[in-house]
Design a protein around this motif. Structure first.
Motif, PDB file in Angstrom:
ATOM      1  N   ARG A  99       0.827  -1.220   0.000  1.00 29.36           N
ATOM      2  CA  ARG A  99       0.000   0.000   0.000  1.00 29.36           C
ATOM      3  C   ARG A  99       0.850   1.255   0.000  1.00 29.36           C
ATOM      4  O   ARG A  99       0.575   2.206  -0.728  1.00 29.36           O
ATOM      5  N   HIS A 100       1.895   1.260   0.833  1.00 30.70           N
ATOM      6  CA  HIS A 100       2.687   2.473   1.026  1.00 30.70           C
ATOM      7  C   HIS A 100       3.875   2.581   0.074  1.00 30.70           C
ATOM      8  O   HIS A 100       4.331   3.694  -0.198  1.00 30.70           O
ATOM      9  N   GLY A 101       4.389   1.449  -0.396  1.00 32.76           N
ATOM     10  CA  GLY A 101       5.604   1.513  -1.201  1.00 32.76           C
ATOM     11  C   GLY A 101       5.565   0.773  -2.514  1.00 32.76           C
ATOM     12  O   GLY A 101       6.503   0.899  -3.319  1.00 32.76           O
ATOM     13  N   THR A 180      20.897   4.207   6.164  1.00 34.79           N
ATOM     14  CA  THR A 180      20.682   4.233   4.719  1.00 34.79           C
ATOM     15  C   THR A 180      21.211   2.946   4.096  1.00 34.79           C
ATOM     16  O   THR A 180      21.987   2.210   4.723  1.00 34.79           O
ATOM     17  N   GLY A 181      20.792   2.690   2.873  1.00 38.84           N
ATOM     18  CA  GLY A 181      21.278   1.522   2.163  1.00 38.84           C
ATOM     19  C   GLY A 181      20.512   0.248   2.444  1.00 38.84           C
ATOM     20  O   GLY A 181      20.938  -0.843   2.051  1.00 38.84           O
ATOM     21  N   ILE A 182      19.351   0.349   3.128  1.00 45.72           N
ATOM     22  CA  ILE A 182      18.516  -0.822   3.406  1.00 45.72           C
ATOM     23  C   ILE A 182      17.324  -0.806   2.456  1.00 45.72           C
ATOM     24  O   ILE A 182      16.648   0.218   2.307  1.00 45.72           O
ATOM     25  N   VAL A 183      17.067  -1.938   1.820  1.00 48.53           N
ATOM     26  CA  VAL A 183      15.995  -2.041   0.833  1.00 48.53           C
ATOM     27  C   VAL A 183      15.138  -3.257   1.149  1.00 48.53           C
ATOM     28  O   VAL A 183      15.628  -4.265   1.682  1.00 48.53           O
ATOM     29  N   LEU A 184      13.861  -3.166   0.822  1.00 54.55           N
ATOM     30  CA  LEU A 184      12.943  -4.283   0.994  1.00 54.55           C
ATOM     31  C   LEU A 184      12.759  -4.986  -0.344  1.00 54.55           C
ATOM     32  O   LEU A 184      12.501  -4.335  -1.359  1.00 54.55           O
ATOM     33  N   PHE A 185      12.901  -6.317  -0.327  1.00 52.11           N
ATOM     34  CA  PHE A 185      12.768  -7.100  -1.555  1.00 52.11           C
ATOM     35  C   PHE A 185      11.662  -8.143  -1.412  1.00 52.11           C
ATOM     36  O   PHE A 185      11.479  -8.714  -0.332  1.00 52.11           O
ATOM     37  N   LEU A 186      10.974  -8.368  -2.503  1.00 55.25           N
ATOM     38  CA  LEU A 186       9.952  -9.406  -2.567  1.00 55.25           C
ATOM     39  C   LEU A 186      10.573 -10.650  -3.201  1.00 55.25           C
ATOM     40  O   LEU A 186      10.939 -10.642  -4.373  1.00 55.25           O
ATOM     41  N   PRO A 231      12.655   4.153   6.021  1.00 52.49           N
ATOM     42  CA  PRO A 231      11.431   4.863   6.440  1.00 52.49           C
ATOM     43  C   PRO A 231      10.154   4.074   6.141  1.00 52.49           C
ATOM     44  O   PRO A 231       9.226   4.065   6.961  1.00 52.49           O
ATOM     45  N   LEU A 232      10.096   3.402   5.006  1.00 52.72           N
ATOM     46  CA  LEU A 232       8.940   2.564   4.684  1.00 52.72           C
ATOM     47  C   LEU A 232       8.841   1.401   5.662  1.00 52.72           C
ATOM     48  O   LEU A 232       7.749   1.097   6.169  1.00 52.72           O
ATOM     49  N   ILE A 233       9.961   0.754   5.948  1.00 55.20           N
ATOM     50  CA  ILE A 233       9.967  -0.382   6.874  1.00 55.20           C
ATOM     51  C   ILE A 233       9.513   0.063   8.256  1.00 55.20           C
ATOM     52  O   ILE A 233       8.689  -0.605   8.905  1.00 55.20           O
ATOM     53  N   PRO A 309       6.767  11.185  11.355  1.00 53.41           N
ATOM     54  CA  PRO A 309       7.203   9.832  11.722  1.00 53.41           C
ATOM     55  C   PRO A 309       7.789   9.744  13.124  1.00 53.41           C
ATOM     56  O   PRO A 309       7.678   8.698  13.778  1.00 53.41           O
ATOM     57  N   THR A 310       8.400  10.837  13.603  1.00 53.59           N
ATOM     58  CA  THR A 310       8.968  10.830  14.951  1.00 53.59           C
ATOM     59  C   THR A 310       7.866  10.762  15.997  1.00 53.59           C
ATOM     60  O   THR A 310       7.948   9.996  16.968  1.00 53.59           O
ATOM     61  N   GLU A 311       6.815  11.569  15.815  1.00 50.63           N
ATOM     62  CA  GLU A 311       5.684  11.543  16.740  1.00 50.63           C
ATOM     63  C   GLU A 311       4.961  10.208  16.688  1.00 50.63           C
ATOM     64  O   GLU A 311       4.526   9.677  17.709  1.00 50.63           O
ATOM     65  N   ARG A 312       4.830   9.663  15.470  1.00 52.32           N
ATOM     66  CA  ARG A 312       4.170   8.367  15.317  1.00 52.32           C
ATOM     67  C   ARG A 312       4.946   7.293  16.079  1.00 52.32           C
ATOM     68  O   ARG A 312       4.377   6.515  16.854  1.00 52.32           O
ATOM     69  N   ALA A 313       6.265   7.242  15.872  1.00 51.91           N
ATOM     70  CA  ALA A 313       7.087   6.222  16.507  1.00 51.91           C
ATOM     71  C   ALA A 313       7.063   6.347  18.024  1.00 51.91           C
ATOM     72  O   ALA A 313       6.955   5.342  18.743  1.00 51.91           O
ATOM     73  N   LYS A 314       7.164   7.589  18.522  1.00 54.38           N
ATOM     74  CA  LYS A 314       7.162   7.820  19.962  1.00 54.38           C
ATOM     75  C   LYS A 314       5.839   7.399  20.595  1.00 54.38           C
ATOM     76  O   LYS A 314       5.810   6.757  21.656  1.00 54.38           O
TER      77      LYS A 314
END
Length: 380
Positions: A99-101, A180-186, A231-233, A309-314
């Motif tokens: 949905r998001h990415g 940085t440098g982290i990616v999500l793969f299917l 950020p997506l993860i 995202p900071t407020e959401r995570a907190k």
């Protein structure tokens, strides 16, 4: 602020509760646990027919366009019934990534298969050294002329045994804890080089340790930003944490009801033990812990939609702290008040405590999230 459910949301709750009451008795659950992967394909298919697997997806993608509140309603009901089916890894997590990415092509291919129940997914993220840190990734993804090659090992992958595809976090550049440098793969679960070791977890669900050895995938397998997917993860994991909070509330609510009923029927010295004032006080303390957890679960559900995202995570971290505290207290008191029978496999109450314990450690326990809240400068 209005916290009451709308008419449509009440209908959804009644529908899900009614359906699960009919198909998910304690003995039925034991039968489902014996099926391959530890859950029932028949129940999963009926969840699809009920429209529950398509709930959070947009109508243009074949879903119903529901939001976090509807997801929390379903998750609370699933917790109350001790459901084994992979709603969290497939609908909430994999569905959240799409949905998001997801690209238009990825959504078109995969979302319909989630909605109709024909495919399930698993999130392969945890590694030996990573603890609860999402950015601690050593699984490597190397770019090739034809796409990517992935090497690494992932642990405790829920639904890893039965998943048709894996959502795998891998590092394309940088060192172990770089953000940085982290990616999500299917990754197709049947891809050459994927090795899966299955086992049952303490709460009756199934997980797997997965080794990816020179697994070749195409360029279309990357979901979201191919250079910075963290950020997506983090966003989707926060949604999963909020969903787990709701599931835990369902577990705690049912644990309290079962315990109070036991106090009303179990006799000692010729009277029901519920007539003892000290045990009444314990039940009252359990109710307070439940309502504290319920309010924080509502807060987590609201926080899912925060733009910052900071407020959401907190906020979601704070909710996970309270859920962990309340779940531990209610689980322990439920077992104690049931006495020796509460420790047996035949007693339903013990299975609720096991699931609450597993939720406590999923995506960070109370101590981990308390540290996150403290570091953010917020008061709990």
């Amino acid at each position: 602020m209005e916290f009451n459910l709308s008419d449509e949301q009440r209908i959804l709750k009644e529908s899900v509760d009614g359906f699960l009451a009919a198909v998910y008795g304690f003995e039925q659950r034991h039968k489902y646990m014996k099926e391959k992967g530890g859950w029932s394909r028949a129940v999963w298919s009926r969840l699809a027919k009920q429209g529950l697997l398509g709930l959070p997806f947009l109508e243009i993608d074949g879903g119903f366009g529901a939001g976090p509140v509807e997801t929390s309603i379903v998750m609370e009901s699933l917790g109350r019934a001790l459901v084994l089916e992979p709603y969290l890894p497939t609908v909430v997590i994999a569905g959240g990534f799409l949905r998001h990415g997801g690209s238009a092509a990825q959504k078109a291919i995969h979302i319909p298969s989630i909605v109709d129940g024909s495919r399930t997914f698993a999130f392969a993220q945890l590694e030996k050294h990573s603890d609860y840190e999402l950015n601690d990734v050593t699984t490597a993804a190397e770019r090739t002329a034809d796409g990517w090659v992935i090497d690494g090992e992932k642990l405790i992958v829920m639904n890893g045994e039965n998943a048709d595809a894996l959502m795998v976090t891998a590092r394309t550049q940088g060192t172990r804890r770089d953000r940085t440098g982290i990616v999500l793969f299917l990754v197709p679960a049947t891809a050459k080089g994927v090795s899966i070791k299955n086992y049952q977890t303490q709460d009756g669900l199934h997980a797997a340790d997965i080794v990816l050895s020179r697994v070749e995938i195409g360029p279309e397998a990357a979901i979201g930003d191919p250079l910075n997917g963290l950020p997506l993860i983090e966003r989707v994991v926060d949604e999963a944490r909020a969903a787990l909070c709701a599931e835990a509330v369902g577990l705690m609510d049912e644990s309290l009801k079962m315990t109070v009923e036991y106090l009303k029927t179990r006799k000692q010295f010729g009277v029901t033990i519920g007539s003892f004032q000290s045990l009444q006080h314990r039940a009252a303390d359990m109710l307070i812990a439940l309502e504290q957890a319920r309010s924080m679960s509502m807060f987590a559900t609201m926080a899912v939609s925060f733009d910052d995202p900071t407020e959401r995570a907190k906020s979601i971290a704070a909710a996970k702290v309270q859920i962990g505290r309340s779940g531990k207290f209610i689980g322990q008191q439920s077992i104690q008040l049931h006495g020796g029978i509460g420790m047996t496999m035949e007693a339903r109450i013990g299975h609720y405590f096991k699931r609450l314990t597993m939720i406590e450690h999923a995506f960070g326990d109370a101590n981990y999230h308390l540290r996150r809240v403290s570091e953010s400068g917020a008061l709990l």
